[in-house]
Write a protein that holds these residues in place. Structure first.
Motif, PDB file in Angstrom:
ATOM      1  N   LEU A 233       0.834  -1.483   0.132  1.00  0.00           N
ATOM      2  CA  LEU A 233      -0.030   0.015   0.067  1.00  0.00           C
ATOM      3  C   LEU A 233       0.700   1.430  -0.134  1.00  0.00           C
ATOM      4  CD1 LEU A 233      -2.957  -1.136   2.619  1.00  0.00           C
ATOM      5  CD2 LEU A 233      -3.218  -0.744   0.043  1.00  0.00           C
ATOM      6  N   LEU A 236       2.118   1.766  -3.244  1.00  0.00           N
ATOM      7  CA  LEU A 236       1.195   2.056  -4.223  1.00  0.00           C
ATOM      8  C   LEU A 236       0.992   3.606  -4.341  1.00  0.00           C
ATOM      9  CD1 LEU A 236      -0.837   0.815  -6.035  1.00  0.00           C
ATOM     10  CD2 LEU A 236      -2.610   0.518  -4.439  1.00  0.00           C
ATOM     11  N   ALA A 250      -7.999   7.634  -6.219  1.00  0.00           N
ATOM     12  CA  ALA A 250      -8.298   6.329  -5.939  1.00  0.00           C
ATOM     13  C   ALA A 250      -8.433   5.447  -7.533  1.00  0.00           C
ATOM     14  CB  ALA A 250      -9.927   6.177  -5.765  1.00  0.00           C
ATOM     15  N   GLN A 253      -4.637   4.782  -8.088  1.00  0.00           N
ATOM     16  CA  GLN A 253      -4.371   3.534  -7.620  1.00  0.00           C
ATOM     17  C   GLN A 253      -4.721   1.984  -8.013  1.00  0.00           C
ATOM     18  OE1 GLN A 253      -5.203   3.530  -3.311  1.00  0.00           O
ATOM     19  NE2 GLN A 253      -3.917   5.430  -2.828  1.00  0.00           N
ATOM     20  N   ARG A 254      -6.038   1.984  -8.714  1.00  0.00           N
ATOM     21  CA  ARG A 254      -6.567   1.224  -9.270  1.00  0.00           C
ATOM     22  C   ARG A 254      -5.800   0.703 -10.657  1.00  0.00           C
ATOM     23  NH1 ARG A 254     -11.185  -0.604  -7.309  1.00  0.00           N
ATOM     24  NH2 ARG A 254     -12.085   0.752  -5.797  1.00  0.00           N
ATOM     25  N   LEU A 257      -2.305  -0.721  -9.425  1.00  0.00           N
ATOM     26  CA  LEU A 257      -2.345  -1.871  -8.918  1.00  0.00           C
ATOM     27  C   LEU A 257      -2.696  -3.052  -9.944  1.00  0.00           C
ATOM     28  CD1 LEU A 257      -2.201  -3.708  -6.376  1.00  0.00           C
ATOM     29  CD2 LEU A 257      -4.757  -3.224  -5.885  1.00  0.00           C
ATOM     30  N   LEU A 294     -11.296  -5.708  -8.437  1.00  0.00           N
ATOM     31  CA  LEU A 294     -10.642  -4.371  -8.733  1.00  0.00           C
ATOM     32  C   LEU A 294     -11.719  -3.716  -9.725  1.00  0.00           C
ATOM     33  CD1 LEU A 294      -8.038  -2.858  -7.817  1.00  0.00           C
ATOM     34  CD2 LEU A 294      -7.026  -3.388  -9.738  1.00  0.00           C
ATOM     35  N   TYR A 297     -14.444  -2.416  -8.443  1.00  0.00           N
ATOM     36  CA  TYR A 297     -14.410  -1.135  -7.590  1.00  0.00           C
ATOM     37  C   TYR A 297     -14.734  -1.590  -6.190  1.00  0.00           C
ATOM     38  CZ  TYR A 297     -14.579   1.708 -11.679  1.00  0.00           C
ATOM     39  OH  TYR A 297     -14.391   2.112 -12.791  1.00  0.00           O
ATOM     40  N   VAL A 300      -9.459  -0.655  -2.766  1.00  0.00           N
ATOM     41  CA  VAL A 300      -7.956  -1.268  -3.108  1.00  0.00           C
ATOM     42  C   VAL A 300      -7.489  -1.879  -1.771  1.00  0.00           C
ATOM     43  CG1 VAL A 300      -5.818  -0.566  -3.301  1.00  0.00           C
ATOM     44  CG2 VAL A 300      -7.538   0.570  -4.714  1.00  0.00           C
ATOM     45  N   ARG A 301      -7.525  -1.770  -0.657  1.00  0.00           N
ATOM     46  CA  ARG A 301      -7.041  -2.193   0.464  1.00  0.00           C
ATOM     47  C   ARG A 301      -7.203  -3.662   0.796  1.00  0.00           C
ATOM     48  NH1 ARG A 301      -4.553  -1.891   5.653  1.00  0.00           N
ATOM     49  NH2 ARG A 301      -4.184   0.275   5.204  1.00  0.00           N
ATOM     50  N   VAL A 303      -8.685  -5.472  -1.712  1.00  0.00           N
ATOM     51  CA  VAL A 303      -8.069  -6.160  -3.156  1.00  0.00           C
ATOM     52  C   VAL A 303      -6.557  -6.704  -2.357  1.00  0.00           C
ATOM     53  CG1 VAL A 303      -7.573  -6.168  -5.265  1.00  0.00           C
ATOM     54  CG2 VAL A 303      -9.604  -4.936  -4.430  1.00  0.00           C
TER      55      VAL A 303
END
Length: 310
Positions: A233, A236, A250, A253-254, A257, A294, A297, A300-301, A303
């Motif tokens: 994280l 990221l 957000a 980050q997607r 990742l 992912l 939606y 992220v944490r 996932v």
């Protein structure tokens, strides 16, 4: 870009060109596959073939007025919504105003109107229902070219009214050719293609998205560990902070990742030839499930934590 200029997807392009040449292309297509493999590029090329004034063997000529307007991004009969790197959702007003309403209008230059909707898994509730209504009874001459990284998450009725074209990741040589066309030198193209996991987007972003591979592999093979999750994280956040983008944090980050997962899959596929292929195969399936999470939606944490949960 013409269909004949696209790298990879040979079988899909062969089928599409036959349908285009015969005038039998369905009103709605879904190009399904992971991000960065050319789904939107292929959809745009099909749209160009549909609108071209001098098509040949199911492909655009690349030289007529229609092709020149598409190349310039201002053909009046082509509507293309923003890609997933620009907007996290496709709202109902956009679908109603830019797709449904315009689909019923007469073409301005020829006999067709083309609508390209990238990453339609971004549709929610009312927006998905609005699209469904126009797919149920598509106006004459209207073609809807959709892309999706998670086609199973679409409304079953949208899937049933569309022909799904499933696309596979590009091989390393194909990614390398695209990178060379975009101006990278041969060494950089080879290096980034090797890290891309079959995705051109992944290759282009590789330099700004260094993969915390050790932490990801530790989660995959040793199970959940809060310290390794924290490492991923933090990496990221740092990677996204270095990227110049109009996307929200957000969204960034997607995107990053997603690239890391493609690189992780590439590493796990290599492990299939090692001493524990069944463990690697199970890990690959887990990461693929997380890619789907992912795409819909999930935070992220959660996932990232899921990488360490079998």
């Amino acid at each position: 870009m013409r269909l004949c200029e696209i790298q990879g997807h040979v079988a899909a392009i062969h089928i599409l060109r036959r349908l285009l040449a015969a005038g039998r292309l369905p009103a709605a297509l879904i190009f399904a596959g992971s991000p960065g493999i050319g789904r939107r590029t292929l959809a745009m090329a099909v749209g160009q073939s549909l609108l071209c004034r001098e098509p040949c063997d199911g492909d655009a000529c690349g030289a007529c007025e229609s092709c020149r307007l598409i190349a310039g991004g201002n053909h009046p009969d082509l509507e293309a919504l923003p890609p997933d790197t620009v907007a996290a959702h496709i709202d109902v007003r956009t679908v109603r105003d830019e797709i449904v309403a315009r689909a019923s209008e007469s073409p301005l230059m020829g006999q067709r109107r083309v609508f390209v909707l990238p990453a339609v898994e971004r549709l929610r509730g009312p927006a998905a229902n609005a699209l469904l209504k126009v797919l149920e009874e598509p106006p004459a001459g209207a073609h809807f070219l959709l892309t999706s990284g998670y086609v199973e998450g679409l409304l079953p009725t949208i899937r049933s009214r569309s022909q799904i074209i499933r696309l596979q990741p590009l091989d390393r040589a194909e990614v390398e050719k695209v990178l060379l066309q975009r101006g990278l030198d041969i060494d950089a193209a080879r290096r980034q293609a090797a890290m891309a996991g079959g995705s051109v987007r992944g290759a282009l972003d590789a330099a700004s998205a260094a993969v915390p591979m050790d932490a990801l592999l530790a989660l995959v093979y040793r199970g959940f560990n809060a310290r390794q999750v924290h490492t991923v994280l933090v990496a990221l956040e740092e990677s996204c902070a270095e990227r110049a983008s109009d996307a929200t944090p957000a969204q960034q980050q997607r995107q990053v990742l997603g690239l890391w997962f493609e690189a992780l899959l590439q590493r796990l596929r290599a492990d299939l030839r090692g001493s524990a292929p069944m463990v690697a195969a199970s890990a690959i399936e887990r990461v693929r499930r997380l890619q789907r999470d992912l795409a819909i939606y999930l935070p992220v944490r959660l996932v990232v934590e899921g990488v360490g949960l079998s």
